[in-house]
Design a protein around this motif. Sequence first.
Motif, PDB file in Angstrom:
ATOM      1  N   ALA A  79       0.931  -1.341   0.346  1.00 35.98           N
ATOM      2  CA  ALA A  79      -0.280  -0.130   0.458  1.00 35.98           C
ATOM      3  C   ALA A  79       0.815   1.262  -0.452  1.00 35.98           C
ATOM      4  CB  ALA A  79      -0.317   0.399   0.852  1.00 35.98           C
ATOM      5  N   ALA A  80       1.838   0.977   0.956  1.00 34.45           N
ATOM      6  CA  ALA A  80       2.465   2.427   0.706  1.00 34.45           C
ATOM      7  C   ALA A  80       4.231   2.312  -0.557  1.00 34.45           C
ATOM      8  CB  ALA A  80       3.573   2.318   1.625  1.00 34.45           C
ATOM      9  N   MET A  81       4.204   1.478  -1.503  1.00 34.25           N
ATOM     10  CA  MET A  81       4.308   1.543  -2.828  1.00 34.25           C
ATOM     11  C   MET A  81       3.889   2.147  -3.601  1.00 34.25           C
ATOM     12  SD  MET A  81       7.617   1.092  -1.960  1.00 34.25           S
ATOM     13  CE  MET A  81       7.384   1.684  -0.340  1.00 34.25           C
ATOM     14  N   LYS A  82       2.225   1.647  -3.562  1.00 35.28           N
ATOM     15  CA  LYS A  82       1.093   2.013  -4.231  1.00 35.28           C
ATOM     16  C   LYS A  82       0.895   3.881  -4.413  1.00 35.28           C
ATOM     17  CE  LYS A  82      -1.219  -2.327  -5.683  1.00 35.28           C
ATOM     18  NZ  LYS A  82      -2.580  -2.571  -5.503  1.00 35.28           N
ATOM     19  N   ALA A  83       1.241   3.542  -2.728  1.00 39.19           N
ATOM     20  CA  ALA A  83       0.608   5.068  -2.517  1.00 39.19           C
ATOM     21  C   ALA A  83       2.153   6.407  -3.101  1.00 39.19           C
ATOM     22  CB  ALA A  83       1.038   5.963  -1.140  1.00 39.19           C
ATOM     23  N   GLU A  84       2.999   5.930  -3.746  1.00 32.63           N
ATOM     24  CA  GLU A  84       4.546   6.544  -3.576  1.00 32.63           C
ATOM     25  C   GLU A  84       4.309   5.967  -5.564  1.00 32.63           C
ATOM     26  OE1 GLU A  84       6.224   8.065  -2.678  1.00 32.63           O
ATOM     27  OE2 GLU A  84       5.894   8.057  -0.888  1.00 32.63           O
ATOM     28  N   GLN A  85       3.415   6.152  -6.594  1.00 36.95           N
ATOM     29  CA  GLN A  85       2.420   5.738  -7.331  1.00 36.95           C
ATOM     30  C   GLN A  85       3.823   4.065  -8.265  1.00 36.95           C
ATOM     31  OE1 GLN A  85      -0.051   7.520  -9.080  1.00 36.95           O
ATOM     32  NE2 GLN A  85       0.443   8.294  -7.079  1.00 36.95           N
ATOM     33  N   VAL A  86       3.710   3.520  -7.563  1.00 36.88           N
ATOM     34  CA  VAL A  86       4.779   1.871  -8.019  1.00 36.88           C
ATOM     35  C   VAL A  86       3.827   0.977  -8.150  1.00 36.88           C
ATOM     36  CG1 VAL A  86       5.938   0.053  -7.566  1.00 36.88           C
ATOM     37  CG2 VAL A  86       6.821   2.292  -6.445  1.00 36.88           C
TER      38      VAL A  86
END
Length: 245
Positions: A79-86
């Motif tokens: 979830a944290a990575m998706k928040a960084e557009q990964v």
Amino acid sequence: MKQWQRKVIACCAAMGMALGMSTMALAAEPTASTITVNGSGVVEAEPDLATIHVYAEQTADTAAQAQNAVNRVLSDITAAMKAEQVADEDIVTSYVSVYPVYRYDETTDTQQMDGYRAYTSIDITVSDVEHAGKYVDAALQAGASGTDGVTFSLENPAAYYQQALQEAIKTAQTSAQAIAQAYGKPLGQVLSVTENSQSTTYAKSADYGVMEEASMVADTASGSNTTISYEDISVRASITAIYGF
């Protein structure tokens, strides 16, 4: 001796002399001269991909409980990575293990099982290489147990390899010309070229000490801003060429 026998002997002698002269002429003919040279080329390329290696580790009474605890951490990291557009396809599980944990019991002088430990590592690949540290921070703050470093690489190493190969060819030709000139002869045609094999990964890892510092910073400050430096990647090519001269 009969006349026909004399003719046969004379003919054989003539053939023998002709064959001997032909052999002598062939032996006297000079062999072609060649020059064999090696050429190498190197192209320095700035990496355009960064892969962050992080892991989650949890201990529980049962294997299932330990793995479930790890899965919850991994869900938070994702979830944290998706928040960084990964993108999802750039978050890949690289290793999974669950194993029993033992402790030494001094009373019984035996090893006693003390639960299970689950371990899962994931690789997060991004093109924002200049800010690779922020993905490390985000993963650690999301609950990652630690990091195994960052690997910087090239998305399309073949393009740089072609440049290095051209440099290798130029180097080989320059060497061949110098050798021919030293002998006072003009350089002839290329007779053969062999591309030498290379075992190159086109990747470099960040300094491990920097990664340990990033882990400590993430543990002590929620607003940490880890900076990870990286170097250019050397793409090499090598050939062996044979020239006539």
